[in-house]
Design an enzyme around this catalytic site. Sequence first.
Site, PDB file in Angstrom:
ATOM      1  N   GLU A  18       0.830  -1.210   0.000  1.00  0.00           N
ATOM      2  CA  GLU A  18       0.000   0.000   0.000  1.00  0.00           C
ATOM      3  C   GLU A  18       0.864   1.259   0.000  1.00  0.00           C
ATOM      4  O   GLU A  18       0.537   2.246  -0.649  1.00  0.00           O
ATOM      5  CB  GLU A  18      -0.955   0.010   1.197  1.00  0.00           C
ATOM      6  N   TYR A 101      -5.527   5.762   5.358  1.00  0.00           N
ATOM      7  CA  TYR A 101      -5.766   4.813   4.264  1.00  0.00           C
ATOM      8  C   TYR A 101      -5.003   3.500   4.490  1.00  0.00           C
ATOM      9  O   TYR A 101      -5.563   2.403   4.393  1.00  0.00           O
ATOM     10  CB  TYR A 101      -5.371   5.432   2.909  1.00  0.00           C
ATOM     11  N   ASP A 119      -9.696   4.825  -1.877  1.00  0.00           N
ATOM     12  CA  ASP A 119      -8.690   5.360  -2.786  1.00  0.00           C
ATOM     13  C   ASP A 119      -9.411   6.038  -3.958  1.00  0.00           C
ATOM     14  O   ASP A 119     -10.647   6.130  -3.968  1.00  0.00           O
ATOM     15  CB  ASP A 119      -7.722   4.261  -3.255  1.00  0.00           C
TER      16      ASP A 119
END
Length: 335
Positions: A18, A101, A119
Amino acid sequence: MPVPGRGDSNPYAIWVAEVMLQQTQVTTVWPYYKQWMLDYPTISQLAAAKQDQVLKSWEGLGYYSRARNLHRGAKFVMSTYAGSLPVSVSRLLKIPGIGPYTAAAIASIAFAEVVPLMDGNVLRVFTRLTRLKSNISLSKTRRDISAELTRLIPTNHPAAFNQGFMDLGRVICTPRNPGCGQCPLSLICLARQTGDMEDYPVKPRRKNIPHYNIVVGLIRRGEKILIQRRPENGLLGGLWEFPGGKIEEGESGDNALLREIKEETGLDVSLDQEIGTIQHAYTHFKITLSAWFCDWIEGEAQTHAASENRWVLMNELKDFAFPRANLKILELLSQ
Ligand code: SF4
């Protein structure tokens, strides 16, 4: 093409993937991700690595603060969480460099926490499904979308829901020409019904990206070249580069280089031959970068704008992590 870390339940692998995927294309990330997981297969191995080695592994991937933060985060996990990533968003957020996130990705994919992953792909799908006209760069809009997605996530399958939503946006609900004919949500999609899919998401207009002319010098003293390390905090922090800087308005490239070298290193040098010019784009600005060979005349190198100076042999440059723009100069040299 599959996405690194997807379908993986190893929280560390999800974390690395990520972070690498932030602002970076999947195709660019894959080779870095594979090599990273070979070089640092566990959090403890990453934590034990030297920062120079970590930055070298990241070289060319850009946004180097991500590499420094991963490294710092790994050390924190070793000292605070006994080497294991915690299972909840709230505890993951305590780790340096892990933002909302990434915390949500790790918690929902590895530990099945019911938390949405938002996202750009998810925002695009959601705003088209609902024809949401609010500006998605506003935090209120994002909070509202997050609340709505949280309500929709099936409590027993948060990972599948989040990854499915992201993949739908990445593969089918693309920014241009979305593949509505193959979309499993086409019957409930409001934008599809009105045919204005590409009007969503609503974003603020992009400002013009500034452009700078930069000049740098490869200063030779005997067999060696001077390189400088950028300060830890700030753009490209911790990376090495050749001294130089911006060409001011009305200034020639030669004068700018002699001035910048004097200001940054205190050295007197003479210009030799021009190596070449490259173009490079960062997120918020673009540069045209010219490089020259220079010869040292006198003075001892100072660290006015840098954190460290080194005189190194040409064949040692490969051992240091440079920003992509400087690597392009080295590529010119090798041609
Ligand atoms: S129907 Fe079209 S616009 Fe709507 S979510 Fe599917 S691909 Fe996107």
